[in-house]
Design an enzyme around this catalytic site. Structure first.
Site, mmCIF file in Angstrom:
data_model
loop_
_atom_site.group_PDB
_atom_site.id
_atom_site.type_symbol
_atom_site.label_atom_id
_atom_site.label_comp_id
_atom_site.label_asym_id
_atom_site.label_seq_id
_atom_site.Cartn_x
_atom_site.Cartn_y
_atom_site.Cartn_z
ATOM 1 N N LYS A 52 -58.413 64.490 66.978
ATOM 2 C CA LYS A 52 -59.454 64.536 68.051
ATOM 3 C C LYS A 52 -59.773 66.035 68.633
ATOM 4 C CE LYS A 52 -58.335 59.904 69.852
ATOM 5 N NZ LYS A 52 -57.741 59.030 70.654
ATOM 6 N N GLN A 96 -53.772 59.123 75.573
ATOM 7 C CA GLN A 96 -53.428 58.408 74.258
ATOM 8 C C GLN A 96 -52.395 57.306 74.565
ATOM 9 O OE1 GLN A 96 -55.210 59.258 71.524
ATOM 10 N NE2 GLN A 96 -53.924 57.886 70.216
ATOM 11 N N ASP A 119 -62.890 56.858 76.813
ATOM 12 C CA ASP A 119 -62.243 55.736 75.819
ATOM 13 C C ASP A 119 -62.823 54.400 76.263
ATOM 14 O OD1 ASP A 119 -60.314 56.579 74.093
ATOM 15 O OD2 ASP A 119 -58.618 56.515 75.591
HETATM 16 N N1 L34 Z 1 -56.083 56.216 74.541
HETATM 17 N N2 L34 Z 1 -55.341 55.585 72.588
HETATM 18 C C1 L34 Z 1 -56.334 55.865 73.363
HETATM 19 N N3 L34 Z 1 -57.773 56.001 72.719
HETATM 20 C C2 L34 Z 1 -57.818 55.667 71.322
HETATM 21 O O1 L34 Z 1 -58.955 55.595 70.863
HETATM 22 C C3 L34 Z 1 -56.600 55.411 70.601
HETATM 23 N N4 L34 Z 1 -56.621 55.224 69.229
HETATM 24 C C4 L34 Z 1 -55.872 54.019 68.805
HETATM 25 C C5 L34 Z 1 -54.387 54.219 69.212
HETATM 26 N N5 L34 Z 1 -54.480 54.748 70.598
HETATM 27 C C6 L34 Z 1 -55.310 55.322 71.362
HETATM 28 C C7 L34 Z 1 -56.864 56.111 68.354
HETATM 29 O O2 L34 Z 1 -57.314 57.213 68.660
HETATM 30 C C8 L34 Z 1 -55.897 54.162 67.284
HETATM 31 N N6 L34 Z 1 -56.629 55.797 66.938
HETATM 32 C C9 L34 Z 1 -56.731 56.629 66.164
HETATM 33 C C10 L34 Z 1 -57.152 57.649 65.963
HETATM 34 C C11 L34 Z 1 -57.510 58.336 64.620
HETATM 35 C C12 L34 Z 1 -56.861 57.615 63.621
HETATM 36 C C13 L34 Z 1 -56.170 56.605 63.643
HETATM 37 C C14 L34 Z 1 -56.303 55.766 64.743
HETATM 38 C C15 L34 Z 1 -57.145 58.519 62.357
HETATM 39 O O3 L34 Z 1 -57.734 59.660 62.434
HETATM 40 N N7 L34 Z 1 -56.949 58.065 61.200
HETATM 41 C C16 L34 Z 1 -56.897 58.531 59.723
HETATM 42 C C17 L34 Z 1 -55.494 59.014 59.255
HETATM 43 C C18 L34 Z 1 -54.562 59.758 60.450
HETATM 44 C C19 L34 Z 1 -53.197 59.977 59.828
HETATM 45 O O4 L34 Z 1 -53.171 60.521 58.646
HETATM 46 O O5 L34 Z 1 -52.112 59.586 60.416
HETATM 47 C C20 L34 Z 1 -57.540 57.643 58.847
HETATM 48 O O6 L34 Z 1 -57.901 58.135 58.093
HETATM 49 O O7 L34 Z 1 -57.636 56.463 59.096
#
Ligand code: L34
Length: 293
Positions: A52, A96, A119
């Site tokens: 982010k 988060q 959010d």
């Molecule tokens: N308050 N909590 C709040 N807001 C959110 O919008 C979230 N979420 C979920 C968990 N808790 C939260 C996220 O940000 C899930 N989530 C989230 C954000 C980014 C990614 C996955 C979940 C992401 O960037 N995923 C990458 C891989 C990341 C890695 O290597 O670990 C992907 O390509 O899927």
């Protein structure tokens, strides 16, 4: 079968945002500013929040990261939230999730000023979303709508089965896809742990959205030929061949399901990057006062 490249689409949208921010700067207006609160040392949360912060840089936003240890008191956290609510330079902020067990997530969500709730988790935003009023949409469902839109996937009149009824993904997703809107007009089934015959439900689906968090949960026999499959799950499975010792997989048995699909999202590189990009879109809306004036 066509892969929905969430990573590439997120990069494209962030470039579009960066152009708008460049314009804002030339007009001498205030630069969008997002704050993120990260509590404890959950490795996955830290990685998502890093994404982010990096995305803010790509968009030309200011960002502020507030990090505290897992043993923070509720009182101190509410103090931080209050400060962010009051801070005129902060357009929007997120706390988060998940939070340590001694902190009540519901109370935290309620403490955030809905005008800064990028959010879209506050009941005010959820309620406005449900009634089709201007609202911050929760980032993951919003990201999925963007994917369906930009890949020109028809939703009107389609049968969509959403698997999982969480407050942040499954439930809002089911509402958004049933709305009268450009991406919407679906007939939606919201399936969950008490659903009697899940494979029978998903086999009827033109669009399956899985958000339950279990590796290989959606198998090929559960998917109709030509279906669109959106995989929200992010699960870590042990993998000694990787230097981290694990790899990320979704809820979908990708190898066997993908050949049956018209469109499918990968994990990683699917819904995750679109979640982050949607948070950027909400932050831009917050700085423009598009939702609440
Ligand atoms: N308050 N909590 C709040 N807001 C959110 O919008 C979230 N979420 C979920 C968990 N808790 C939260 C996220 O940000 C899930 N989530 C989230 C954000 C980014 C990614 C996955 C979940 C992401 O960037 N995923 C990458 C891989 C990341 C890695 O290597 O670990 C992907 O390509 O899927």
């Amino acid at each position: 079968m066509q892969l929905i490249d969430g990573k590439a689409l997120a990069e494209t949208i962030k470039l579009e945002i960066a152009e708008e921010v460049a314009q804002i700067k030339t007009e001498g207006k205030k630069i969008p500013h997002l704050a993120a609160v990260l509590i404890g040392n959950n490795a996955a949360s830290a990685s998502y929040v890093r994404n982010k912060v990096r995305s803010c840089e790509q968009c030309g936003f200011r960002s502020t990261l507030v990090e505290r240890a897992a043993d923070i008191s509720e009182e101190e956290l509410f103090g931080i939230i209050n400060d962010l609510n009051q801070d005129a330079d902060i357009d929007g902020f997120i706390v988060q999730l998940p939070l340590p067990k001694h902190i009540n997530e519901e109370d935290v969500t309620l403490a955030i000023n809905p005008k800064k709730d990028v959010d879209g988790f506050h009941p005010i935003n959820f309620g406005r979303m449900a009634q089709g009023l201007p609202a911050y949409l929760p980032a993951t469902p919003y990201g999925i709508l963007q994917m369906l839109d930009r890949y020109n996937i028809e939703t009107s009149g389609k049968h969509c089965v959403v698997v999982g009824r969480s407050n942040i993904v499954g439930t809002p997703m089911s509402i958004l896809l049933s709305r009268k809107a450009k991406v919407g007009n679906c007939t939606v089934t919201l399936a969950h742990s008490r659903t009697k015959d899940l494979p029978a439900e998903t086999r009827r689906a033109d669009i399956i959205i899985s958000a339950i968090g279990r590796a290989n949960f959606i198998t090929a026999d559960m998917v109709k030929e030509g279906a669109v499959v959106i995989d929200v799950g992010i699960n870590r499975v042990d993998d000694a061949s990787r230097k981290r010792g694990y790899r990320l997989v979704g809820d979908v048995d990708f190898e066997n399901v993908a050949p049956k699909c018209s469109f499918i999202t990968p994990v990683p590189g699917g819904v995750g990057p679109m979640t982050v990009c949607s948070l950027m879109l909400n932050t831009l809306k917050a700085s423009r006062k598009e939702i609440y004036g």
